[in-house]
Write an enzyme that holds these catalytic residues in place. Structure first.
Site, mmCIF file in Angstrom:
data_model
loop_
_atom_site.group_PDB
_atom_site.id
_atom_site.type_symbol
_atom_site.label_atom_id
_atom_site.label_comp_id
_atom_site.label_asym_id
_atom_site.label_seq_id
_atom_site.Cartn_x
_atom_site.Cartn_y
_atom_site.Cartn_z
ATOM 1 N N THR A 78 7.413 0.088 -10.178
ATOM 2 C CA THR A 78 7.797 -0.420 -11.497
ATOM 3 C C THR A 78 8.302 0.681 -12.419
ATOM 4 O OG1 THR A 78 5.507 -0.177 -12.229
ATOM 5 C CG2 THR A 78 6.191 -2.334 -11.408
ATOM 6 N N TYR B 95 0.425 7.273 7.891
ATOM 7 C CA TYR B 95 1.144 6.116 7.333
ATOM 8 C C TYR B 95 2.527 6.017 7.957
ATOM 9 C CZ TYR B 95 3.602 3.080 4.074
ATOM 10 O OH TYR B 95 4.358 2.067 3.525
ATOM 11 N N VAL C 29 9.733 1.272 -3.755
ATOM 12 C CA VAL C 29 9.753 0.108 -4.640
ATOM 13 C C VAL C 29 8.548 0.197 -5.551
ATOM 14 C CG1 VAL C 29 9.688 -2.402 -4.816
ATOM 15 C CG2 VAL C 29 10.899 -1.319 -2.907
ATOM 16 N N THR D 243 -0.247 -15.434 0.337
ATOM 17 C CA THR D 243 -1.613 -15.020 0.673
ATOM 18 C C THR D 243 -1.932 -13.633 0.132
ATOM 19 O OG1 THR D 243 -1.083 -13.921 2.769
ATOM 20 C CG2 THR D 243 -1.383 -16.327 2.824
ATOM 21 N N LYS E 20 4.125 2.803 10.253
ATOM 22 C CA LYS E 20 5.371 2.084 9.983
ATOM 23 C C LYS E 20 6.384 2.265 11.112
ATOM 24 C CE LYS E 20 4.277 -0.002 6.256
ATOM 25 N NZ LYS E 20 4.207 -1.489 6.258
ATOM 26 N N ASN F 21 4.190 -8.830 5.168
ATOM 27 C CA ASN F 21 4.367 -7.852 4.105
ATOM 28 C C ASN F 21 3.089 -7.057 3.810
ATOM 29 O OD1 ASN F 21 5.629 -6.764 1.478
ATOM 30 N ND2 ASN F 21 3.860 -7.901 0.726
ATOM 31 N N ASP G 113 -7.266 -12.098 4.998
ATOM 32 C CA ASP G 113 -7.471 -10.707 5.365
ATOM 33 C C ASP G 113 -6.874 -10.535 6.753
ATOM 34 O OD1 ASP G 113 -8.319 -8.216 6.162
ATOM 35 O OD2 ASP G 113 -10.426 -8.523 5.658
#
Length: 272
Positions: free
Chosen positions: A190, A155, A188, A36, A159, A85, A57
């Site tokens: 790229t 933030y 995480v 999703t 968490k 996630n 959503d």
């Protein structure tokens, strides 16, 4: 019609992110994957891999309910795994953070997760049995729930809320036959300095599906760049073990910068 494959619903699967990589990896392990994202536009390549995609959503109760009805229709009312996630990040100094953006982040990271758990637990209960492979809820927290990284206090708090909620949920759902796993995600991305989403996904799926699928196994996973180091220092260190590193990272160890911040604070008072 009930699917013969074990099924998993994953939130936050937009192209290029961790959820996208997780969807591919769980599918590669023979699972029926429901992926999703807010927009299905970036999920078309997952469909090419046989993954079923949906718009979702997590901050919208109607959107969650619509998805639940569709999953029930497709699976006969059962679900084996729920991977929470989806989330967002808003960074700002704590005393300067925009309240509207902070509340929106908590809606996505915390309350949306709560709603997903409440809505889909009945489907997980329908998959519970006396076997050694229980249905599983996987909640994504962050190493920042234990590490006070500067200028992202809200933030970090979101968490930390997920981690505490998930740990308590683990105890509450144990008698119902549902396993709860908390993922403490390190960096995480790229770029070369961070772990790639594909590598992260392989590690997570290997733990959840292969190494630790049973009750009492792999309930706290520390994965991603520096995640194990944060776990270790958090476990054995004093409460301020991360302070010097955090200050150095953002320049708060430099007297010039500290003075500039102090002067700005004093100027704001005088302006009032």
């Amino acid at each position: 019609m009930t699917s013969p494959k074990r099924s998993i619903l994953i939130t936050g699967c937009s192209l290029g992110g961790v959820g996208y990589a997780l969807a591919l990896e769980f599918a590669a392990h023979g699972m029926r994957v429901f992926a999703t994202a807010r927009s299905t536009g970036s999920l078309s390549t997952l469909e090419d891999k046989g993954i079923e995609t949906f718009a979702l959503d997590v901050t919208d109760s109607a959107s969650i309910a619509t998805l639940r009805d569709e999953i029930v229709r497709r699976t006969g009312g059962k679900l084996d795994m729920l991977f929470n996630n989806a989330g967002t990040m808003y960074e700002a100094p704590a005393i300067e953070a925009d309240p509207t953006r902070t509340r929106a982040m908590f809606d996505a990271n915390v309350f949306g997760l709560f709603d997903m758990v409440s809505t889909f637990t009945p489907l997980l209960l329908a998959s519970a049995s006396n076997t050694q492979t229980p249905p599983v809820i996987i909640n994504t927290s962050s190493v920042l729930s234990r590490l006070p990284f500067a200028f992202s206090a809200a933030y970090n708090a979101s968490k930390a809320a997920v981690a505490t909620y998930s740990d308590t949920l683990r105890i509450e759902l144990d008698p119902l036959g549902i396993k709860v796993v908390t993922v403490f995600m390190g960096e995480v991305a790229t770029n070369l300095m961070s772990q790639k989403p594909e590598d992260f996904a392989k590690q997570i799926v290997e733990e959840v599906v292969v190494k630790s699928p049973r009750y009492g196994q792999g309930e706290h996973l520390w994965k991603g760049s520096n995640a194990v180091l944060v776990w270790f220092l958090n476990a054995i260190g004093w409460r301020k073990v991360f302070d010097s590193t955090v200050k150095k990272t953002v320049g708060l160890d430099q007297e010039k910068i500290r003075k500039s911040i102090f002067d700005k604070g004093q100027a704001s008072v005088k302006l009032e």
